[in-house]
Motif scaffolding. Structure first.
Motif, PDB file in Angstrom:
ATOM      1  N   ILE A 168       0.866  -1.179   0.000  1.00 25.06           N
ATOM      2  CA  ILE A 168       0.000   0.000   0.000  1.00 25.06           C
ATOM      3  C   ILE A 168       0.903   1.229   0.000  1.00 25.06           C
ATOM      4  O   ILE A 168       1.585   1.498   0.995  1.00 25.06           O
ATOM      5  CB  ILE A 168      -0.914   0.017   1.234  1.00 25.06           C
ATOM      6  CG1 ILE A 168      -1.688  -1.303   1.343  1.00 25.06           C
ATOM      7  CG2 ILE A 168      -1.878   1.196   1.168  1.00 25.06           C
ATOM      8  CD1 ILE A 168      -2.471  -1.439   2.631  1.00 25.06           C
TER       9      ILE A 168
ATOM     10  N   GLU B 127      -5.302   6.026  -6.727  1.00 24.98           N
ATOM     11  CA  GLU B 127      -5.606   4.806  -7.475  1.00 24.98           C
ATOM     12  C   GLU B 127      -5.427   3.560  -6.617  1.00 24.98           C
ATOM     13  O   GLU B 127      -6.076   2.525  -6.860  1.00 24.98           O
ATOM     14  CB  GLU B 127      -4.714   4.722  -8.716  1.00 24.98           C
ATOM     15  CG  GLU B 127      -5.030   5.787  -9.767  1.00 24.98           C
ATOM     16  CD  GLU B 127      -4.045   5.780 -10.921  1.00 24.98           C
ATOM     17  OE1 GLU B 127      -3.026   5.056 -10.830  1.00 24.98           O
ATOM     18  OE2 GLU B 127      -4.281   6.499 -11.910  1.00 24.98           O
ATOM     19  N   ALA B 128      -4.560   3.657  -5.587  1.00 23.96           N
ATOM     20  CA  ALA B 128      -4.315   2.523  -4.693  1.00 23.96           C
ATOM     21  C   ALA B 128      -5.346   2.436  -3.568  1.00 23.96           C
ATOM     22  O   ALA B 128      -5.312   1.499  -2.771  1.00 23.96           O
ATOM     23  CB  ALA B 128      -2.911   2.612  -4.103  1.00 23.96           C
ATOM     24  N   GLY B 129      -6.246   3.434  -3.500  1.00 24.03           N
ATOM     25  CA  GLY B 129      -7.310   3.352  -2.507  1.00 24.03           C
ATOM     26  C   GLY B 129      -7.224   4.337  -1.373  1.00 24.03           C
ATOM     27  O   GLY B 129      -7.850   4.132  -0.325  1.00 24.03           O
TER      28      GLY B 129
ATOM     29  N   HIS C 147     -10.074   5.004   1.403  1.00 21.98           N
ATOM     30  CA  HIS C 147     -10.961   3.860   1.599  1.00 21.98           C
ATOM     31  C   HIS C 147     -10.641   3.201   2.948  1.00 21.98           C
ATOM     32  O   HIS C 147      -9.518   2.750   3.172  1.00 21.98           O
ATOM     33  CB  HIS C 147     -10.786   2.841   0.465  1.00 21.98           C
ATOM     34  CG  HIS C 147     -11.281   3.339  -0.860  1.00 21.98           C
ATOM     35  ND1 HIS C 147     -12.376   2.806  -1.502  1.00 21.98           N
ATOM     36  CD2 HIS C 147     -10.838   4.344  -1.665  1.00 21.98           C
ATOM     37  CE1 HIS C 147     -12.584   3.441  -2.642  1.00 21.98           C
ATOM     38  NE2 HIS C 147     -11.654   4.384  -2.760  1.00 21.98           N
ATOM     39  N   GLU C 148     -11.593   3.129   3.815  1.00 25.66           N
ATOM     40  CA  GLU C 148     -11.380   2.643   5.178  1.00 25.66           C
ATOM     41  C   GLU C 148     -10.930   1.193   5.223  1.00 25.66           C
ATOM     42  O   GLU C 148     -10.256   0.777   6.169  1.00 25.66           O
ATOM     43  CB  GLU C 148     -12.660   2.810   6.002  1.00 25.66           C
ATOM     44  CG  GLU C 148     -13.052   4.270   6.237  1.00 25.66           C
ATOM     45  CD  GLU C 148     -14.280   4.388   7.098  1.00 25.66           C
ATOM     46  OE1 GLU C 148     -14.846   3.330   7.464  1.00 25.66           O
ATOM     47  OE2 GLU C 148     -14.682   5.529   7.400  1.00 25.66           O
ATOM     48  N   GLU C 149     -11.297   0.392   4.214  1.00 26.72           N
ATOM     49  CA  GLU C 149     -10.957  -1.028   4.248  1.00 26.72           C
ATOM     50  C   GLU C 149      -9.507  -1.296   3.839  1.00 26.72           C
ATOM     51  O   GLU C 149      -9.031  -2.429   3.926  1.00 26.72           O
ATOM     52  CB  GLU C 149     -11.896  -1.822   3.334  1.00 26.72           C
ATOM     53  CG  GLU C 149     -11.732  -1.570   1.842  1.00 26.72           C
ATOM     54  CD  GLU C 149     -12.499  -0.351   1.345  1.00 26.72           C
ATOM     55  OE1 GLU C 149     -12.596  -0.193   0.109  1.00 26.72           O
ATOM     56  OE2 GLU C 149     -12.995   0.430   2.172  1.00 26.72           O
ATOM     57  N   ILE C 150      -8.780  -0.265   3.400  1.00 27.99           N
ATOM     58  CA  ILE C 150      -7.384  -0.442   2.985  1.00 27.99           C
ATOM     59  C   ILE C 150      -6.461   0.081   4.079  1.00 27.99           C
ATOM     60  O   ILE C 150      -6.537   1.247   4.455  1.00 27.99           O
ATOM     61  CB  ILE C 150      -7.109   0.292   1.657  1.00 27.99           C
ATOM     62  CG1 ILE C 150      -7.976  -0.308   0.550  1.00 27.99           C
ATOM     63  CG2 ILE C 150      -5.641   0.196   1.274  1.00 27.99           C
ATOM     64  CD1 ILE C 150      -7.811   0.341  -0.793  1.00 27.99           C
TER      65      ILE C 150
END
Length: 242
Positions: free
Chosen positions: A122, A147-149, A152-155
């Motif tokens: 990540i 683009e890698a997230g 986003h809370e799940e990452i």
């Protein structure tokens, strides 16, 4: 002096070497004289420039045969792992992202950190990712993170950076100090530090030391950082030779 000549693309003038080493020309001349007397360097009679003789290459080949290794990168990882007693990992830039390509575990007992080498890196939540992103134009780095997230809370974990503003500030700090830091942002209970691997000025990968947070104090970071930086310098040389 030997390193300066070995890394140069062509023979060097005395003044150039003195400048690179930040020493007086008289001191550089004395060192060169000693190297020439002992068969390590030579001076071109026409250009008056200096370079290494074959002695360095011949001794290097003998050492490689003794180590029975083709890829010089793994011995560097192993040496750093042995010195730090922690997990050392190596990444490479591949198709616009970072991927793991090597590791070495320095601790065999007690609290051991040994992650899955197939996991995705990540970029905004790892020390390796931050060291990589900090070395590129900020707009490009932020685009890669989004683009890698990013956000986003799940990452990553709850401690992972979640906004463009926070990441930009973190990358500025990473660039100033020259290394990336992560405190349980990708994995709970784990800290890591990482530095970029540069070949002819371009970042080709990163190298990191990771450990449980119980062994990742500021004092420990200060102790390991010089070892990591020295290993990264060696890795740059080995990388260019692969």
């Amino acid at each position: 002096m030997v390193e300066v000549m070995a890394m140069a693309d062509q023979p060097l003038r005395l003044s150039d070497m003195a400048h690179q080493l930040d020493i007086p020309k008289s001191a550089a001349h004395r060192i060169l004289g000693t190297l020439i007397d002992n068969g390590w360097a030579r001076q071109n009679s026409e250009s008056e420039c200096y370079d290494l003789t074959l002695r360095m290459a011949l001794i290097g080949q003998r050492q490689l045969r003794r180590l029975e290794t083709v890829d010089l990168r793994q011995p560097i990882l192993d040496d750093l792992a042995q010195r730090t007693k922690e997990l050392v990992r190596l990444t490479t830039v591949q198709n616009g992202t970072l991927v793991w390509i090597g590791s070495s575990r320095g601790r065999r007992s007690g609290l051991v950190y040994e992650p899955d080498m197939n996991e995705k890196i990540i970029p905004f939540a790892t020390a390796n990712g931050k060291a990589w992103l900090a070395g590129m134009p900020r707009e490009q780095a932020l685009r890669i993170a989004i683009e890698a997230g990013l956000g986003h809370e799940e990452i990553g974990t709850a401690k992972a950076i979640g906004t463009i503003e926070a990441l930009a500030k973190e990358l500025d700090m990473t660039s100033r100090r020259g290394y990336g830091l992560a405190h349980e942002e990708a994995e709970a209970g784990v800290g890591a530090m990482a530095v970029p691997i540069r070949v002819r000025g371009a970042i080709v990968g990163t190298m990191s030391v990771a450990a449980p947070l119980t062994r990742f104090s500021e004092e420990r970071i200060a102790e390991v950082l010089p070892l990591l930086r020295a290993a990264a310098d060696n890795m740059s040389i080995a990388w260019d030779a692969v």
